[in-house]
Design a protein around this motif. Structure first.
Motif, short mmCIF file in Angstrom:
data_model
loop_
_atom_site.label_atom_id
_atom_site.label_comp_id
_atom_site.label_asym_id
_atom_site.label_seq_id
_atom_site.Cartn_x
_atom_site.Cartn_y
_atom_site.Cartn_z
N GLU A 15 73.40 197.68 -84.38
CA GLU A 15 72.31 196.92 -83.78
C GLU A 15 71.29 197.83 -83.10
O GLU A 15 70.98 197.63 -81.91
CB GLU A 15 72.85 195.92 -82.74
N PRO A 16 70.75 198.81 -83.81
CA PRO A 16 69.89 199.80 -83.13
C PRO A 16 68.62 199.19 -82.54
O PRO A 16 68.03 199.77 -81.64
CB PRO A 16 69.53 200.78 -84.24
N THR A 17 68.21 198.01 -83.03
CA THR A 17 66.98 197.40 -82.52
C THR A 17 67.28 196.21 -81.62
O THR A 17 66.36 195.54 -81.16
CB THR A 17 66.09 196.93 -83.68
N GLY A 18 68.57 195.97 -81.35
CA GLY A 18 68.98 194.77 -80.62
C GLY A 18 68.41 194.64 -79.22
O GLY A 18 68.21 193.55 -78.73
N ASP A 52 61.56 202.47 -88.87
CA ASP A 52 60.77 203.41 -89.66
C ASP A 52 61.30 204.84 -89.50
O ASP A 52 61.35 205.61 -90.46
CB ASP A 52 59.29 203.35 -89.26
N LEU A 53 61.69 205.17 -88.24
CA LEU A 53 62.23 206.50 -87.97
C LEU A 53 63.51 206.73 -88.76
O LEU A 53 63.70 207.78 -89.40
CB LEU A 53 62.47 206.66 -86.47
N LEU A 54 64.39 205.72 -88.75
CA LEU A 54 65.65 205.85 -89.49
C LEU A 54 65.38 206.01 -90.98
O LEU A 54 66.01 206.81 -91.66
CB LEU A 54 66.53 204.61 -89.25
N LYS A 55 64.41 205.24 -91.48
CA LYS A 55 64.08 205.32 -92.90
C LYS A 55 63.53 206.69 -93.25
O LYS A 55 63.87 207.28 -94.28
CB LYS A 55 63.06 204.22 -93.25
N LYS A 61 63.92 192.60 -90.04
CA LYS A 61 62.96 193.67 -90.35
C LYS A 61 63.63 194.79 -91.14
O LYS A 61 62.98 195.53 -91.86
CB LYS A 61 62.38 194.25 -89.06
N MET A 62 64.94 194.92 -90.97
CA MET A 62 65.70 195.98 -91.63
C MET A 62 65.71 195.81 -93.15
O MET A 62 65.84 196.78 -93.89
CB MET A 62 67.16 195.96 -91.16
N ILE A 63 65.61 194.57 -93.60
CA ILE A 63 65.74 194.29 -95.04
C ILE A 63 64.70 195.08 -95.83
O ILE A 63 65.01 195.63 -96.88
CB ILE A 63 65.60 192.77 -95.32
N ASP A 64 63.49 195.15 -95.28
CA ASP A 64 62.39 195.84 -95.95
C ASP A 64 62.72 197.26 -96.39
O ASP A 64 62.28 197.70 -97.44
CB ASP A 64 61.18 195.90 -94.99
N VAL A 65 63.45 197.99 -95.53
CA VAL A 65 63.66 199.41 -95.80
C VAL A 65 65.01 199.67 -96.46
O VAL A 65 65.30 200.80 -96.85
CB VAL A 65 63.56 200.25 -94.51
N SER A 66 65.84 198.64 -96.59
CA SER A 66 67.21 198.86 -97.06
C SER A 66 67.27 198.99 -98.59
O SER A 66 66.56 198.30 -99.30
CB SER A 66 68.11 197.70 -96.64
N ASP A 67 68.14 199.91 -99.04
CA ASP A 67 68.41 199.99 -100.47
C ASP A 67 69.35 198.85 -100.87
O ASP A 67 69.24 198.32 -101.97
CB ASP A 67 69.07 201.33 -100.81
#
Lengths: 246, 227
Positions: free
Chosen positions: A173-176, A188-191, A209-215
């Motif tokens: 939960e890094p953005t929790g 974005d930083l993690l990506k 929001k995480m879905i956007d950057v996830s493989d």
């Protein structure tokens, strides 16, 4: 289907918590293979077992049943020292509550894993300063966590997670605890780290929001994997949603 | 055959996860100064215990001085057999009270840092690092608290005896026996040194169990705790 190299594999993974007379099955026969270099989000409502899965993969707790393999090594077979070595060098952890050491400055927090890894103070300082620059906090190196905003603390935590060039970043939960915009910045930083440093990112979250950057997105419900979505499927869905708006 | 390989690989890993003493000391120092209030409370228990012990030892030695002075003046043997038993009893009680106090504050200071301990273990800290950090902190606080306690206890008693016997006689108490344990006569100065060492040892001893228990916790459990 192409053959992937798996950095994490779980087999029949179960965790049962006993609370008084009640037994809670937090994880139930989870089999999950994570590819080297991918960005995986583990999604699910709170209480679905994603944090438990996070703890198992990170070697922070022992499973009731089943096995976790990191780089094809069974984690249950490791000695305490080897496990500490794994946590120090192979995995970087990021938490919802940042978990910086409160009495240490940003730079000292970032260099602590390097000290454990045996780097000299000078080397650790140089690398720590470099990492703080990477996360955009070069001007905050001597600040204590209480003197930093939530977003800045999470950036320090990200720099700390990268300290020993781990193969895996595990984020719970890094953005929790962050607002929308700051949360997006951390994602974005993690990506960016995932792309630049080729580090595998595994993030337990319920932040869409995480879905956007996830493989890949792994949906978890009641301790079981509900479904796994690939990047291609996600893009189709996002496209459809955008199409509906017009 | 395999044992040699195991040995080598094990030693390799031991070498790669380290916490140098200099860094451990620096971390301990930061911990003590940043959490000054908490550190002061922890040190206060040992301070009071050792101050009391030092005062008891000093007054025993000063009583000897007073008795000798009386003997010279009126030729009567004023030595009191009961004094020694009372000194030992008081000394033991003061140490017991100090121990209870310090065990309690060590327990608190470890418990409120569970989350930090869990985080450190995630960063690769071995259980022994956690124990080492807490024992260093307890040792430093114990020695510091004991020294200040010894200064306070003997300081107050010096003033009191100087008022009664005059400065030169009061200061001569330092060379007089403060305690007799099974035929071994302990002069006051040595008694005070021993008291300071006991303060440090007690402090480390009190931290041993809470630190060991915290270090043994699985990181997930340590991280879950909220304070």
């Amino acid at each position: 289907m192409s053959v992937y190299e798996y950095i994490v594999r779980t087999k029949d993974l179960s965790k049962v918590y006993t609370m008084g007379d009640v037994q809670v099955r937090a994880l139930d026969d989870v089999a999950l293979d994570i590819r080297r270099g991918e960005y995986v989000s583990i999604m699910g409502p709170s209480g679905s077992g994603k944090s438990t899965l996070f703890n198992m993969i990170g070697g922070l707790d022992k499973p009731t049943q089943g096995t976790v393999f990191i780089d094809e090594v069974d984690m249950a077979q490791l000695t305490a020292q080897e496990l500490a070595f794994l946590r120090c060098r192979k995995i970087g952890y990021i938490f919802q509550t940042f978990n910086l050491i409160p009495v240490m400055t940003a730079l000292e927090n970032v260099t602590l894993p390097m000290v454990f890894a045996g780097l000299t103070t000078d080397d650790a300082m140089d690398k720590g300063a470099e990492l703080l620059k990477t996360v955009g906090l070069e001007g905050r190196r001597d600040h204590k966590p209480t003197e930093l905003s939530g977003g800045q603390q999470q950036r320090v935590a990200t720099a700390r997670a990268l300290a020993n060039d781990p193969a895996i970043i595990l984020a719970d939960e890094p953005t929790g605890n962050l607002d929308l915009r700051t949360g997006k910045e951390i994602i974005d930083l993690l990506k960016r780290m995932n792309e630049e440093k080729k580090v595998t990112v595994i993030s337990a979250t319920h932040d869409l929001k995480m879905i956007d950057v996830s493989d890949r997105v792994v949906w978890i419900r009641d301790g079981q994997i509900e479904r796994i979505e690939e990047r291609a499927d996600i893009e189709v869905q996002v496209g459809q949603m955008e199409g509906e708006e017009h | 055959m395999t044992s040699v390989l195991d040995e080598v690989s094990k030693r390799g890993i031991e070498k790669q996860i380290v916490l140098p003493w200099s860094r451990a000391l620096q971390m301990t120092r930061e911990n003590i100064f940043v959490r000054l209030g908490r550190s002061a409370i922890t040190a206060l228990g040992i301070f009071l215990g050792i101050a009391f012990l030092a005062a008891v030892l000093f007054s025993a030695a000063a009583a000897q001085v007073a008795a000798e002075k009386q003997m010279r003046e009126i030729g009567v043997d004023a030595a009191d057999a009961q004094t020694q038993a009372r000194v030992i009893w008081l000394a033991a009680m003061s140490l017991l009270v100090a121990t209870v106090g310090i065990v309690n504050s060590m327990l608190m200071s470890v418990t409120e840092r569970y989350k930090e301990i869990g985080t450190m273990k995630c960063l690769g800290a071995l259980d022994s690092f956690i124990v080492r950090l807490f024992l260093l902190e307890a040792g430093l606080l114990g020695i510091l608290g004991s020294m200040l306690g010894a200064i306070a206890g003997t300081g107050v008693m010096t003033l009191v005896s100087a008022h009664r016997l005059g400065w030169s006689l009061a200061l001569s108490s330092w060379g007089k026996p403060a305690l007799e344990l099974g035929g071994w006569t302990v002069p006051l100065w040595l008694g005070i040194v021993i008291a300071i060492v006991i303060g440090g040892v007690l402090s480390v001893g009190a931290a041993l169990y809470p630190a060991w228990r915290a270090a043994k916790m699985p990181p997930a459990a340590a991280l879950r705790s909220e304070f």
